[in-house]
Write a protein that holds these residues in place. Structure first.
Motif, mmCIF file in Angstrom:
data_model
loop_
_atom_site.group_PDB
_atom_site.id
_atom_site.type_symbol
_atom_site.label_atom_id
_atom_site.label_comp_id
_atom_site.label_asym_id
_atom_site.label_seq_id
_atom_site.Cartn_x
_atom_site.Cartn_y
_atom_site.Cartn_z
ATOM 1 N N LYS A 11 0.860 -1.187 0.000
ATOM 2 C CA LYS A 11 0.000 0.000 0.000
ATOM 3 C C LYS A 11 0.890 1.228 0.000
ATOM 4 N N PRO A 12 0.406 2.318 -0.586
ATOM 5 C CA PRO A 12 1.195 3.545 -0.516
ATOM 6 C C PRO A 12 1.107 4.167 0.866
ATOM 7 N N GLU A 13 1.721 5.327 1.047
ATOM 8 C CA GLU A 13 1.594 6.049 2.313
ATOM 9 C C GLU A 13 0.130 6.462 2.509
ATOM 10 N N TRP A 14 -0.271 6.702 3.745
ATOM 11 C CA TRP A 14 -1.688 6.913 4.093
ATOM 12 C C TRP A 14 -2.350 8.030 3.282
ATOM 13 N N TYR A 15 -1.559 9.072 2.912
ATOM 14 C CA TYR A 15 -2.209 10.210 2.258
ATOM 15 C C TYR A 15 -2.604 9.916 0.816
ATOM 16 N N PHE A 16 -2.166 8.772 0.293
ATOM 17 C CA PHE A 16 -2.618 8.372 -1.043
ATOM 18 C C PHE A 16 -3.680 7.265 -0.976
ATOM 19 N N TYR A 17 -4.109 6.896 0.244
ATOM 20 C CA TYR A 17 -5.110 5.829 0.393
ATOM 21 C C TYR A 17 -6.389 6.080 -0.416
ATOM 22 N N PRO A 18 -6.957 7.300 -0.383
ATOM 23 C CA PRO A 18 -8.203 7.511 -1.148
ATOM 24 C C PRO A 18 -8.015 7.244 -2.647
ATOM 25 N N PHE A 23 -11.804 15.324 -10.229
ATOM 26 C CA PHE A 23 -11.838 15.752 -8.833
ATOM 27 C C PHE A 23 -10.831 16.887 -8.602
ATOM 28 N N LEU A 24 -9.608 16.677 -9.124
ATOM 29 C CA LEU A 24 -8.563 17.680 -8.932
ATOM 30 C C LEU A 24 -8.903 18.987 -9.650
ATOM 31 N N LEU A 25 -9.557 18.858 -10.808
ATOM 32 C CA LEU A 25 -9.956 20.039 -11.581
ATOM 33 C C LEU A 25 -10.982 20.868 -10.806
ATOM 34 N N VAL A 26 -11.985 20.177 -10.250
ATOM 35 C CA VAL A 26 -13.022 20.882 -9.480
ATOM 36 C C VAL A 26 -12.399 21.518 -8.232
ATOM 37 N N LEU A 27 -11.498 20.760 -7.587
ATOM 38 C CA LEU A 27 -10.830 21.272 -6.379
ATOM 39 C C LEU A 27 -10.041 22.546 -6.712
ATOM 40 N N THR A 28 -9.318 22.493 -7.840
ATOM 41 C CA THR A 28 -8.475 23.630 -8.228
ATOM 42 C C THR A 28 -9.326 24.868 -8.494
ATOM 43 N N PHE A 29 -10.401 24.672 -9.251
ATOM 44 C CA PHE A 29 -11.207 25.831 -9.645
ATOM 45 C C PHE A 29 -12.479 25.946 -8.799
ATOM 46 N N TRP A 30 -12.387 25.502 -7.550
ATOM 47 C CA TRP A 30 -13.561 25.515 -6.676
ATOM 48 C C TRP A 30 -14.199 26.898 -6.535
ATOM 49 N N PRO A 31 -13.404 27.991 -6.387
ATOM 50 C CA PRO A 31 -14.053 29.300 -6.254
ATOM 51 C C PRO A 31 -15.017 29.595 -7.422
ATOM 52 N N ALA A 32 -14.656 29.159 -8.639
ATOM 53 C CA ALA A 32 -15.528 29.386 -9.796
ATOM 54 C C ALA A 32 -16.773 28.503 -9.698
ATOM 55 N N ALA A 33 -16.570 27.235 -9.321
ATOM 56 C CA ALA A 33 -17.700 26.299 -9.180
ATOM 57 C C ALA A 33 -18.636 26.780 -8.089
ATOM 58 N N VAL A 67 -17.416 15.657 0.808
ATOM 59 C CA VAL A 67 -16.155 15.209 0.190
ATOM 60 C C VAL A 67 -15.131 14.876 1.271
ATOM 61 N N ALA A 68 -15.028 15.772 2.296
ATOM 62 C CA ALA A 68 -14.050 15.541 3.364
ATOM 63 C C ALA A 68 -14.350 14.226 4.080
ATOM 64 N N VAL A 69 -15.647 13.975 4.360
ATOM 65 C CA VAL A 69 -16.030 12.738 5.055
ATOM 66 C C VAL A 69 -15.747 11.520 4.169
ATOM 67 N N THR A 70 -16.051 11.637 2.848
ATOM 68 C CA THR A 70 -15.806 10.514 1.927
ATOM 69 C C THR A 70 -14.311 10.190 1.847
ATOM 70 N N VAL A 71 -13.492 11.249 1.719
ATOM 71 C CA VAL A 71 -12.038 11.038 1.637
ATOM 72 C C VAL A 71 -11.534 10.394 2.925
ATOM 73 N N ALA A 72 -12.012 10.903 4.078
ATOM 74 C CA ALA A 72 -11.588 10.343 5.360
ATOM 75 C C ALA A 72 -12.049 8.893 5.480
ATOM 76 N N ALA A 73 -13.283 8.606 4.992
ATOM 77 C CA ALA A 73 -13.816 7.237 5.067
ATOM 78 C C ALA A 73 -12.986 6.299 4.189
ATOM 79 N N ALA A 74 -12.605 6.768 2.983
ATOM 80 C CA ALA A 74 -11.780 5.945 2.087
ATOM 81 C C ALA A 74 -10.432 5.651 2.737
ATOM 82 N N MET A 75 -9.918 6.631 3.467
ATOM 83 C CA MET A 75 -8.639 6.457 4.158
ATOM 84 C C MET A 75 -8.754 5.387 5.240
ATOM 85 N N VAL A 76 -9.830 5.489 6.048
ATOM 86 C CA VAL A 76 -10.030 4.533 7.137
ATOM 87 C C VAL A 76 -10.287 3.143 6.558
ATOM 88 N N TRP A 77 -11.101 3.073 5.497
ATOM 89 C CA TRP A 77 -11.420 1.800 4.840
ATOM 90 C C TRP A 77 -10.123 1.124 4.380
#
Lengths: 153, 345
Positions: B272-279, B299-309, B330-340
């Motif tokens: 497995k990679p390091e924890w921060y790449f788990y999701p 996902f990264l595109l929306v995150l980058t241009f979130w102020p516009a979205a 999104v934060a809960v989903t990412v955290a859940a994927a990490m824990v999973w």
């Protein structure tokens, strides 16, 4: 007559020369720098290698690496097939599951059957297959081997 | 030489207006900056300083060539006096830096601090997040253990599915078709040269924009102010001391593992990679290559241009603050994927 605010022919040519020169010099340097950063991408030519004898090969899958190229030999009766043991998903090395007669990739849980066909998980296509030739008892396969020399892990 | 002569000696040779230079230090900042959890941007900055210092020290012994790389780290860890401490701090510093960058981003998101007129600084911040993640990825690839080798193989292979330029990117990242010694030197060069340069430039712009806009208000009714120096700087110094305490404790209690030497012929059964790449890892296990790449890219595109979205969402649903709901989801989903990924094989 030259209008106020418009660039004269002399200035235009001067600007063209200066800006054009900078663009050509920078572009030329960039292309060379990119070539420096991107070494050869062509797959090396295939070479015929003797990898063993039929009598010494069991019915299990046999994993080997020659010249940094990992592969697996699968024997079924008198037929031998050679596959790349590199998973077609993201490049991990597959393992053989003898009970299930399947290859398994531990990285993202991909499965391939004994014919190298992707049967479960994310792999998008079958394992790459290498050509095999039999000469009597000897097994030869055609492997894409890099040239000798150079830096290799 | 009298005091006056000394003063004129220096002012003649360094004709700098010190009063003017001290002006930004005296800027009043909102009272909530007294609390470190509202000033989380400073924490990754302190950690970056710690990473630079420990990173320079590590290069005194590290050899960027396989398999010597692995041996040199074993030497740092087991033989060099306090090598375990420097490496431990560097390892845990990276982990904490990524964690605090995410927390800072989450705080900015939840309090809406990315909104007009600070949209550009969100963009720069996302650049800093990517640079931090790239630091982590190139960093643990340098150890040349099994995790390093296979993470590098998988991580670089993800780009092969990019349309048209995929093989070019792969060759650029690896320095050839496969992961070899060329890859290790490339990652080393990127880790200690390219990324620090990029990061310092982005940070300079990030901090400059922060200063010209001023720190965003949490509560417009609260008019209390503190001075940047010494009030806020003191808070950050205290945070710095706590961080060193935490990092040293972690280095002692949980020394970073060395793992097994890389073996290009065999992928370990549990990798497995390091924890921060788990999701991302969990996502790639669920879907085929191209879908995985397109999904992560979106996902990264929306995150980058979130102020516009966010602007669009506000126009479509003016009465509802959907951004907080979506962001929390999104934060809960990412955290859940990490824990999973952390607790399920």
């Amino acid at each position: 007559m030259e209008e106020r605010g418009m660039m004269g022919r002399r200035d235009f040519l001067l600007n063209l020369g200066v800006i054009g020169g900078i663009v050509v010099a920078a572009g030329g340097s960039l292309i060379h720098a990119l070539r420096f950063l991107l070494p050869g991408m062509a797959r090396p030519a295939e070479r015929r290698i003797r990898v063993g004898t039929l009598t010494s090969l069991s019915e299990e899958a046999l994993f080997r690496t020659i010249g940094g190229v990992p592969f697996v030999l699968v024997r079924r009766g008198e037929t031998v097939r050679a596959f790349s043991s590199t998973c077609t998903h993201l490049g991990c090395q597959v393992k053989w599951l003898p009970q299930e007669e399947k290859f398994f990739c531990p990285c993202h849980l991909g499965y391939f059957d004994a014919n190298g066909v992707n049967v479960a998980g994310p792999p998008p296509r079958p394992l790459d297959e290498y050509k095999v030739e039999m000469e009597g008892n000897n097994i030869y396969i055609f492997l894409p081997l890099p040239e000798q020399g150079g830096i290799e892990a | 030489m009298t005091a006056n002569e000394r003063k004129s000696f220096w002012s003649e040779r360094l004709p700098i207006d010190w009063e003017l230079l001290q002006h930004p230090l005296r800027e009043p900042v909102p009272y909530h900056m007294n609390f470190w959890w509202f000033a989380l941007g400073g924490t990754p900055l302190i950690l970056l300083g710690i990473q630079v210092a420990t990173g320079i020290l590590l290069t005194f012994y590290y050899v960027p060539s396989p398999p010597e790389a692995y041996e040199s780290i074993r030497y740092i860890q087991n033989v060099v006096p306090f090598g375990w401490w420097i490496r431990g701090i560097h390892h845990w510093g990276a982990t904490l830096m990524i964690l605090t960058v995410w927390l800072h981003m989450l705080r900015v998101f939840i309090t809406g601090a990315y909104r007009r007129p600070r949209e550009f600084n969100w963009l720069i911040g996302v650049g800093l997040l990517f640079a931090t993640l790239a630091f982590g990825f190139t960093g643990y690839s340098l150890i040349y253990n099994q995790l390093s080798y296979w993470a590098t193989t998988v991580g670089t292979n993800i780009f092969k599915d990019v349309p048209v330029v995929g093989p070019l990117i792969l060759s650029f990242l690896r320095g050839g078709l496969d992961v070899t010694a060329n890859t290790l030197t490339r990652f080393f060069s990127v880790h200690i040269g390219v990324l620090p340069t990029v990061m310092v430039i982005l940070l300079a712009v990030h901090v400059l924009l922060l200063r010209v806009h001023g720190v965003s208000e949490l509560d417009p009714k609260d008019t209390r102010r503190i001075v940047f120096f010494p009030d806020h700087v003191l808070t950050e110094i205290i945070v710095g001391f706590y961080l060193m305490l935490i990092l040293t404790s972690l280095a002692i209690l949980f020394p970073p593992p060395l793992g097994e030497l890389a073996n290009p012929a065999s992928t370990p059964l549990h990798i497995k990679p390091e924890w921060y790449f788990y999701p991302v890892y969990r996502w790639l296990r669920l879907v085929p290559g191209t879908v995985g790449l397109v999904g992560a890219g979106l996902f990264l595109l929306v995150l980058t241009f979130w102020p516009a979205a966010d602007g669009l969402l506000e126009r479509w649903f003016p009465k509802r603050d959907l951004s907080v709901v979506l962001g929390s989801l999104v934060a809960v989903t990412v955290a859940a994927a990490m824990v999973w990924e952390a607790f399920v094989v």
